[in-house]
Design a protein around this motif. Structure first.
Motif, mmCIF file in Angstrom:
data_model
loop_
_atom_site.group_PDB
_atom_site.id
_atom_site.type_symbol
_atom_site.label_atom_id
_atom_site.label_comp_id
_atom_site.label_asym_id
_atom_site.label_seq_id
_atom_site.Cartn_x
_atom_site.Cartn_y
_atom_site.Cartn_z
ATOM 1 N N LYS A 148 16.344 31.128 -3.219
ATOM 2 C CA LYS A 148 15.460 31.930 -2.381
ATOM 3 C C LYS A 148 14.329 32.554 -3.166
ATOM 4 N N THR A 149 14.534 32.687 -4.475
ATOM 5 C CA THR A 149 13.479 33.308 -5.280
ATOM 6 C C THR A 149 12.414 32.304 -5.688
ATOM 7 N N GLU A 150 12.645 31.011 -5.377
ATOM 8 C CA GLU A 150 11.685 29.989 -5.788
ATOM 9 C C GLU A 150 10.412 30.134 -4.966
ATOM 10 N N THR A 151 9.289 30.142 -5.623
ATOM 11 C CA THR A 151 8.009 30.302 -4.949
ATOM 12 C C THR A 151 7.361 28.942 -4.736
ATOM 13 N N THR A 152 6.586 28.851 -3.681
ATOM 14 C CA THR A 152 5.892 27.609 -3.380
ATOM 15 C C THR A 152 4.696 27.466 -4.314
ATOM 16 N N PRO A 153 4.544 26.320 -4.974
ATOM 17 C CA PRO A 153 3.407 26.157 -5.878
ATOM 18 C C PRO A 153 2.095 26.257 -5.124
ATOM 19 N N LYS A 154 1.104 26.872 -5.785
ATOM 20 C CA LYS A 154 -0.201 27.046 -5.144
ATOM 21 C C LYS A 154 -0.878 25.698 -4.889
ATOM 22 N N THR A 155 -0.744 24.780 -5.839
ATOM 23 C CA THR A 155 -1.351 23.463 -5.685
ATOM 24 C C THR A 155 -0.288 22.467 -5.266
ATOM 25 N N PRO A 156 -0.466 21.771 -4.134
ATOM 26 C CA PRO A 156 0.548 20.811 -3.700
ATOM 27 C C PRO A 156 0.753 19.719 -4.747
ATOM 28 N N VAL A 157 2.015 19.381 -4.978
ATOM 29 C CA VAL A 157 2.343 18.328 -5.932
ATOM 30 C C VAL A 157 2.176 16.983 -5.245
ATOM 31 N N PRO A 158 1.323 16.107 -5.780
ATOM 32 C CA PRO A 158 1.114 14.814 -5.118
ATOM 33 C C PRO A 158 2.380 13.963 -5.170
ATOM 34 N N THR A 159 2.656 13.294 -4.073
ATOM 35 C CA THR A 159 3.815 12.404 -4.023
ATOM 36 C C THR A 159 3.375 11.002 -4.439
ATOM 37 N N THR A 160 4.231 10.317 -5.134
ATOM 38 C CA THR A 160 3.921 8.962 -5.568
ATOM 39 C C THR A 160 4.816 7.982 -4.838
ATOM 40 N N HIS A 161 4.298 6.806 -4.596
ATOM 41 C CA HIS A 161 5.033 5.763 -3.917
ATOM 42 C C HIS A 161 5.043 4.521 -4.800
ATOM 43 N N PRO A 162 6.093 3.732 -4.722
ATOM 44 C CA PRO A 162 6.124 2.491 -5.514
ATOM 45 C C PRO A 162 4.947 1.593 -5.158
ATOM 46 N N LEU A 163 4.278 1.080 -6.166
ATOM 47 C CA LEU A 163 3.124 0.217 -5.948
ATOM 48 C C LEU A 163 3.516 -1.228 -6.271
ATOM 49 N N PRO A 164 3.601 -2.086 -5.260
ATOM 50 C CA PRO A 164 3.955 -3.483 -5.518
ATOM 51 C C PRO A 164 2.794 -4.232 -6.163
ATOM 52 N N PHE A 165 3.120 -5.252 -6.957
ATOM 53 C CA PHE A 165 2.085 -6.114 -7.531
ATOM 54 C C PHE A 165 2.603 -7.543 -7.564
ATOM 55 N N ILE A 166 1.671 -8.497 -7.559
ATOM 56 C CA ILE A 166 2.043 -9.913 -7.570
ATOM 57 C C ILE A 166 2.503 -10.284 -8.968
ATOM 58 N N ASP A 167 3.749 -10.724 -9.072
ATOM 59 C CA ASP A 167 4.331 -11.055 -10.362
ATOM 60 C C ASP A 167 4.210 -12.545 -10.671
ATOM 61 N N ARG A 168 4.155 -13.361 -9.636
ATOM 62 C CA ARG A 168 4.007 -14.803 -9.842
ATOM 63 C C ARG A 168 3.474 -15.427 -8.567
ATOM 64 N N ILE A 169 2.625 -16.442 -8.726
ATOM 65 C CA ILE A 169 2.074 -17.118 -7.552
ATOM 66 C C ILE A 169 1.990 -18.613 -7.825
ATOM 67 N N THR A 170 2.348 -19.407 -6.829
ATOM 68 C CA THR A 170 2.216 -20.858 -6.901
ATOM 69 C C THR A 170 1.287 -21.313 -5.786
ATOM 70 N N ILE A 171 0.249 -22.042 -6.167
ATOM 71 C CA ILE A 171 -0.722 -22.554 -5.198
ATOM 72 C C ILE A 171 -0.649 -24.076 -5.204
ATOM 73 N N THR A 172 -0.419 -24.656 -4.035
ATOM 74 C CA THR A 172 -0.354 -26.107 -3.887
ATOM 75 C C THR A 172 -1.487 -26.571 -2.980
ATOM 76 N N ALA A 173 -2.181 -27.633 -3.389
ATOM 77 C CA ALA A 173 -3.304 -28.147 -2.600
ATOM 78 C C ALA A 173 -3.101 -29.625 -2.307
ATOM 79 N N LYS A 174 -3.122 -29.976 -1.036
ATOM 80 C CA LYS A 174 -3.114 -31.371 -0.627
ATOM 81 C C LYS A 174 -4.549 -31.898 -0.715
ATOM 82 N N VAL A 175 -4.737 -32.966 -1.439
ATOM 83 C CA VAL A 175 -6.085 -33.507 -1.642
ATOM 84 C C VAL A 175 -6.518 -34.262 -0.389
#
Length: 217
Positions: free
Chosen positions: A16-43
């Motif tokens: 109950k003694t904990e005070t709310t920080p004056k500046t909101p703490v930004p929340t972070t979310h997992p950021l997905p990234f492309i780890d591998r890609i295969t491109i196939t082209a029919k000629v």
């Protein structure tokens, strides 16, 4: 296919003694990234103003097979792909980071199918730029892949520290076959769908790399 990540439960104790920080703490979310890609082209049979595409691509590739500035070491061939090579990119010193190129062909038609496989994070912006410049054996280079290529495989990675795959909630489409693989009781990979159709695989990348005796950072 949605994957739900459950929130960590809040502590049952309050301060109950904990005070709310004056500046909101930004929340972070997992950021997905492309780890591998295969491109196939029919000629295609032909392109306006270019003529018989398959024969010209085949001739250009075969002519440059011994060009050390374009193609490097051989890689494993499979299926109908009779040519398999690493592509040489100046900014990539380690061969395992270089894109792989496969070509299927027959003597009458020429090149029929092209396949490129690479890890964007390994190439980086400079490597991607070099790859685009290296596709001189294709009509219109990179634009040929944009027009005729399709993504055959796409690996998306998300870093989730301190969370195991057993904590995920998988919500696959209805009537989808599911296969799970566990090691010592821990879920390491799960497949949805069929390998002959549309298939989605969710796996523990850290466990995979450790199995391959690579250091995880």
């Amino acid at each position: 296919m949605p994957i739900i990540l459950p929130k960590k439960p809040k502590s049952a104790f309050s301060n109950k003694t904990e005070t709310t920080p004056k500046t909101p703490v930004p929340t972070t979310h997992p950021l997905p990234f492309i780890d591998r890609i295969t491109i196939t082209a029919k000629v295609p049979d032909s392109i306006p103003g270019y003529g018989p595409v398959g024969k010209k691509i085949y001739s250009s590739v075969v002519t440059h097979l011994n060009d050390n500035e374009l193609f490097g070491e051989d890689v494993k061939k499979f299926g109908n792909f009779k040519i398999g090579k690493r592509m040489e990119l100046p900014s990539l010193q380690k061969p395992k980071y270089r894109p792989t190129f496969h070509m299927a062909y027959d003597k009458s038609f020429g090149a029929s199918t092209l396949r490129f496989d690479f890890v964007p994070v390994d190439l980086g912006p400079q490597g991607i730029s070099e790859l685009k410049s290296a596709l001189t054996f294709l009509p219109d280079g990179w634009d040929f892949l944009l027009q005729f290529g399709r993504v055959g495989r796409l690996d998306v990675t998300v870093d989730l520290p301190d969370m195991s795959m057993d904590e995920f909630w998988f919500l696959p489409p209805l009537s989808t076959g599911t296969v799970q693989y566990r090691v010592k009781g821990a879920l390491q990979s799960i497949y949805f769908g069929s390998a002959k159709g549309n298939e989605t695989c969710v796996y523990d990348r850290q466990a995979k790399r450790l199995k391959q005796m690579n250091n995880w950072q």
